[in-house]
Design a protein around this motif. Sequence first.
Motif, PDB file in Angstrom:
ATOM      1  N   ALA A 119       8.022  -0.099   1.216  1.00  0.00           N
ATOM      2  CA  ALA A 119       9.086   0.751   1.738  1.00  0.00           C
ATOM      3  C   ALA A 119      10.208   0.933   0.719  1.00  0.00           C
ATOM      4  N   ARG A 120      10.660  -0.179   0.130  1.00  0.00           N
ATOM      5  CA  ARG A 120      11.755  -0.092  -0.840  1.00  0.00           C
ATOM      6  C   ARG A 120      11.324   0.652  -2.093  1.00  0.00           C
ATOM      7  N   ARG A 121      10.080   0.416  -2.514  1.00  0.00           N
ATOM      8  CA  ARG A 121       9.533   1.129  -3.676  1.00  0.00           C
ATOM      9  C   ARG A 121       9.613   2.640  -3.479  1.00  0.00           C
ATOM     10  N   ASP A 122       9.395   3.093  -2.232  1.00  0.00           N
ATOM     11  CA  ASP A 122       9.376   4.521  -1.953  1.00  0.00           C
ATOM     12  C   ASP A 122      10.700   5.031  -1.385  1.00  0.00           C
TER      13      ASP A 122
ATOM     14  N   THR B 205      17.165  10.099  12.125  1.00  0.00           N
ATOM     15  CA  THR B 205      17.269   9.278  10.919  1.00  0.00           C
ATOM     16  C   THR B 205      18.657   9.309  10.297  1.00  0.00           C
ATOM     17  N   GLY B 206      19.488  10.252  10.707  1.00  0.00           N
ATOM     18  CA  GLY B 206      20.775  10.423  10.039  1.00  0.00           C
ATOM     19  C   GLY B 206      20.616  10.896   8.605  1.00  0.00           C
ATOM     20  N   GLY B 207      19.477  11.515   8.300  1.00  0.00           N
ATOM     21  CA  GLY B 207      19.199  11.971   6.942  1.00  0.00           C
ATOM     22  C   GLY B 207      18.730  10.868   6.022  1.00  0.00           C
ATOM     23  N   ARG B 208      18.575   9.648   6.546  1.00  0.00           N
ATOM     24  CA  ARG B 208      18.158   8.518   5.721  1.00  0.00           C
ATOM     25  C   ARG B 208      16.640   8.496   5.527  1.00  0.00           C
ATOM     26  N   ASN B 209      16.239   7.644   4.601  1.00  0.00           N
ATOM     27  CA  ASN B 209      14.827   7.309   4.421  1.00  0.00           C
ATOM     28  C   ASN B 209      14.600   6.009   5.190  1.00  0.00           C
ATOM     29  N   ILE B 210      13.991   6.128   6.363  1.00  0.00           N
ATOM     30  CA  ILE B 210      13.741   4.992   7.252  1.00  0.00           C
ATOM     31  C   ILE B 210      12.262   4.640   7.172  1.00  0.00           C
ATOM     32  N   ALA B 211      11.956   3.374   7.077  1.00  0.00           N
ATOM     33  CA  ALA B 211      10.556   2.930   7.083  1.00  0.00           C
ATOM     34  C   ALA B 211      10.380   1.881   8.173  1.00  0.00           C
TER      35      ALA B 211
ATOM     36  N   THR C  94      13.835  18.755  10.553  1.00  0.00           N
ATOM     37  CA  THR C  94      14.334  17.405  10.269  1.00  0.00           C
ATOM     38  C   THR C  94      14.638  17.273   8.782  1.00  0.00           C
ATOM     39  N   LYS C  95      15.584  16.401   8.457  1.00  0.00           N
ATOM     40  CA  LYS C  95      15.999  16.250   7.068  1.00  0.00           C
ATOM     41  C   LYS C  95      15.706  14.858   6.504  1.00  0.00           C
ATOM     42  N   GLY C  96      15.675  13.863   7.345  1.00  0.00           N
ATOM     43  CA  GLY C  96      15.413  12.512   6.862  1.00  0.00           C
ATOM     44  C   GLY C  96      13.926  12.236   6.746  1.00  0.00           C
ATOM     45  N   GLN C  97      13.603  10.976   6.556  1.00  0.00           N
ATOM     46  CA  GLN C  97      12.206  10.551   6.454  1.00  0.00           C
ATOM     47  C   GLN C  97      11.953   9.362   7.372  1.00  0.00           C
ATOM     48  N   LEU C  98      10.767   9.328   7.935  1.00  0.00           N
ATOM     49  CA  LEU C  98      10.289   8.193   8.722  1.00  0.00           C
ATOM     50  C   LEU C  98       8.962   7.764   8.107  1.00  0.00           C
ATOM     51  N   ARG C  99       8.993   6.695   7.341  1.00  0.00           N
ATOM     52  CA  ARG C  99       7.826   6.302   6.558  1.00  0.00           C
ATOM     53  C   ARG C  99       7.058   5.163   7.218  1.00  0.00           C
ATOM     54  N   MET C 100       5.802   5.465   7.598  1.00  0.00           N
ATOM     55  CA  MET C 100       4.923   4.386   8.000  1.00  0.00           C
ATOM     56  C   MET C 100       4.436   3.672   6.744  1.00  0.00           C
ATOM     57  N   THR C 101       4.166   2.391   6.868  1.00  0.00           N
ATOM     58  CA  THR C 101       3.836   1.576   5.702  1.00  0.00           C
ATOM     59  C   THR C 101       2.481   0.913   5.877  1.00  0.00           C
ATOM     60  N   THR C 102       1.836   0.602   4.759  1.00  0.00           N
ATOM     61  CA  THR C 102       0.512  -0.008   4.807  1.00  0.00           C
ATOM     62  C   THR C 102       0.417  -1.113   3.757  1.00  0.00           C
TER      63      THR C 102
ATOM     64  N   GLY D  47       0.816  -1.212   0.000  1.00  0.00           N
ATOM     65  CA  GLY D  47       0.000   0.000   0.000  1.00  0.00           C
ATOM     66  C   GLY D  47       0.851   1.264   0.000  1.00  0.00           C
ATOM     67  N   LEU D  48       0.236   2.350   0.403  1.00  0.00           N
ATOM     68  CA  LEU D  48       0.938   3.631   0.440  1.00  0.00           C
ATOM     69  C   LEU D  48       1.909   3.666   1.615  1.00  0.00           C
ATOM     70  N   THR D  49       2.877   4.541   1.526  1.00  0.00           N
ATOM     71  CA  THR D  49       3.722   4.891   2.665  1.00  0.00           C
ATOM     72  C   THR D  49       3.573   6.389   2.881  1.00  0.00           C
ATOM     73  N   ALA D  50       3.818   6.828   4.096  1.00  0.00           N
ATOM     74  CA  ALA D  50       3.697   8.257   4.391  1.00  0.00           C
ATOM     75  C   ALA D  50       4.805   8.663   5.351  1.00  0.00           C
TER      76      ALA D  50
END
Length: 265
Positions: free
Chosen positions: A212-215, A182-188, A66-74, A41-44
């Motif tokens: 998560a990987r898709r996004d 996040t260390g500037g990373r994209n974390i999901a 903040t500079k990184g991302q924290l993505r919840m997944t569905t 599903g979507l991530t946000a």
Amino acid sequence: MLSRLTRLPRPAALAVCAVPVLGLFAAAAFAPLPFVVAVPGLTADVLGSDQGKPVITVSGAPVRDTKGQLRMTTIRATGPSSTMTLPELVGHWFKTDQAVMPREAVYSSGGSDEEIEKHNLEEMARSQSAAADAALGFLHKDPKDVKVDLNLADVGGPSAGLLFSLGIIDKLDGDGSGGDLTGGRNIAGTGTITADGKVGAVGGVALKTQAARRDGASVFLVPRDECGDAQSELPEGLQLVPVTSLTDAVNALRALNRGEPAPSC
């Protein structure tokens, strides 16, 4: 006086007997079964905005950029009233980007579509409250002084709890030394959260890793009990980090920021 019975030749008798049996198999094959098909599903990004509003708003304490991302997944699943036949089930079973799941595993509350949606939104509201309590408790901040508002439309259920808590911590404290958690990373990631910071299992993690990987995520936080499921279809380039608590998750992210190894499944 008894009439004489006509005896059918054996092959003919077997054929006659097979007709109702085949009919039963045909009926069973096309009978509706209580399964649904789920897909990534979507991530946000909980550090970002949703429909023009910040997902996390804090009052009563200074917040940091903040500079990184924290993505919840569905996951996204066919509706609660949907069914499938055995041939359809088999057709979906072997697709790696889909999962066939018992209907009650996805829609455990039962009821109509409207009742299920209401239940999921209530679960999300409880999850958000627990996430705020867990984050403020971790930071030793008084919830009477610091207020947190969480806004994420069109998403229900409790599985974003861990990511909400991490987002609040990143907004208020970062990695504890002035840098991004996040260390500037994209974390999901995924996982329920209790007010005292315990992380719980959610289901559908193999599909969530794909979302998560898709996004663009490179790290995925997963409830430790679901490591096996997460590894089953793990996309290349995505690092799994198992956690059982909010403290585990924060410590793992801080270790990655220092260039140290984090726990792995």
